[in-house]
Design a protein around this motif. Structure first.
Motif, PDB file in Angstrom:
ATOM      1  N   MET A  96      -8.555 -18.769 -48.495  1.00 13.53           N
ATOM      2  CA  MET A  96      -7.429 -18.135 -49.172  1.00 13.53           C
ATOM      3  C   MET A  96      -7.900 -17.091 -50.178  1.00 13.53           C
ATOM      4  SD  MET A  96      -4.867 -21.373 -49.705  1.00 13.53           S
ATOM      5  CE  MET A  96      -3.839 -20.502 -50.839  1.00 13.53           C
ATOM      6  N   VAL A  97      -9.047 -17.294 -50.791  1.00 17.51           N
ATOM      7  CA  VAL A  97      -9.589 -16.327 -51.731  1.00 17.51           C
ATOM      8  C   VAL A  97     -10.268 -15.174 -50.984  1.00 17.51           C
ATOM      9  CG1 VAL A  97     -11.336 -15.998 -53.524  1.00 17.51           C
ATOM     10  CG2 VAL A  97      -9.829 -17.979 -53.603  1.00 17.51           C
ATOM     11  N   ALA A 102      -9.758 -14.012 -47.777  1.00 13.24           N
ATOM     12  CA  ALA A 102      -8.942 -13.220 -46.852  1.00 13.24           C
ATOM     13  C   ALA A 102      -8.417 -11.935 -47.477  1.00 13.24           C
ATOM     14  CB  ALA A 102      -7.805 -14.074 -46.304  1.00 13.24           C
ATOM     15  N   PRO A 103      -7.888 -11.941 -48.693  1.00 16.60           N
ATOM     16  CA  PRO A 103      -7.434 -10.659 -49.263  1.00 16.60           C
ATOM     17  C   PRO A 103      -8.575  -9.679 -49.522  1.00 16.60           C
ATOM     18  CG  PRO A 103      -6.423 -12.487 -50.426  1.00 16.60           C
ATOM     19  CD  PRO A 103      -7.456 -13.071 -49.517  1.00 16.60           C
ATOM     20  N   LEU A 104      -9.789 -10.178 -49.734  1.00 15.54           N
ATOM     21  CA  LEU A 104     -10.922  -9.292 -49.969  1.00 15.54           C
ATOM     22  C   LEU A 104     -11.378  -8.585 -48.699  1.00 15.54           C
ATOM     23  CD1 LEU A 104     -13.036 -11.590 -52.323  1.00 15.54           C
ATOM     24  CD2 LEU A 104     -11.489  -9.730 -52.971  1.00 15.54           C
ATOM     25  N   THR A 124      -9.444  -7.134 -46.478  1.00 14.79           N
ATOM     26  CA  THR A 124      -8.576  -6.019 -46.116  1.00 14.79           C
ATOM     27  C   THR A 124      -9.008  -4.766 -46.860  1.00 14.79           C
ATOM     28  OG1 THR A 124      -7.002  -6.555 -47.843  1.00 14.79           O
ATOM     29  CG2 THR A 124      -6.626  -7.548 -45.678  1.00 14.79           C
ATOM     30  N   SER A 156      -8.255  -1.646 -49.038  1.00  9.76           N
ATOM     31  CA  SER A 156      -7.221  -1.334 -50.012  1.00  9.76           C
ATOM     32  C   SER A 156      -7.227   0.133 -50.413  1.00  9.76           C
ATOM     33  CB  SER A 156      -7.386  -2.221 -51.240  1.00  9.76           C
ATOM     34  OG  SER A 156      -8.639  -1.970 -51.839  1.00  9.76           O
TER      35      SER A 156
END
Length: 144
Positions: A38-39, A41-43, A45, A47
């Motif tokens: 969860m920590v 996965a956003p990294l 992508t 941005s």
């Protein structure tokens, strides 16, 4: 004062009393992995905002289905799964290719290892006489 570790009396440490699997460590590990994903996965992508231009290239057409010629030990010739005579081979291939250029069409040949060389050369000569010059020979993959 001493503890009995095993024996017929079925004391505190007998194996039949501790027959269930403890799933608490398994759940703990799974929760830690869930938090890590969860920590992370956003990294993963991107941005950075970028205004991409539209693609102007036309979509490439699907490649034609490959044409396989099989030669059995007996000399029988097949186009795909259909038995053809050597005298009908050229006309059947030309009909199958249609309006495409036969010189650019790749023909795949599968031949039994006990096929007579003369039968193989008849197929090759027929292909060449009908304008099919791109021929690939298929062998058994022995890399495994």
């Amino acid at each position: 004062m001493g503890a009995k570790l095993s024996g017929p009396s079925g004391g505190k440490f007998a194996a039949d009393q501790n027959a269930e699997i403890n799933v608490t460590p398994f759940v703990d590990v799974m929760l830690v992995l869930l938090i890590i994903f969860m920590v992370a996965a956003p990294l993963a992508t991107v941005s950075v905002p970028v205004d991409l231009p539209p693609a102007v290239a036309p979509p490439s057409p699907n490649p034609p289905t490959p044409i396989f010629i099989s030669i059995q030990e007996s000399g029988d010739v097949y186009i795909g799964d259909r038995l053809v005579g050597i005298d009908e081979l050229g006309s059947n291939l030309t009909a199958q290719v249609g309006r495409r250029d036969p010189a650019n069409e790749r023909i795949f040949i599968r031949a039994d290892k006990k096929t007579r060389y003369g039968a193989f050369m008849e197929v090759m000569n027929t292909l060449q006489d009908n304008g099919f010059y791109s021929v690939a020979l298929i062998g058994q993959d022995t890399s495994t």
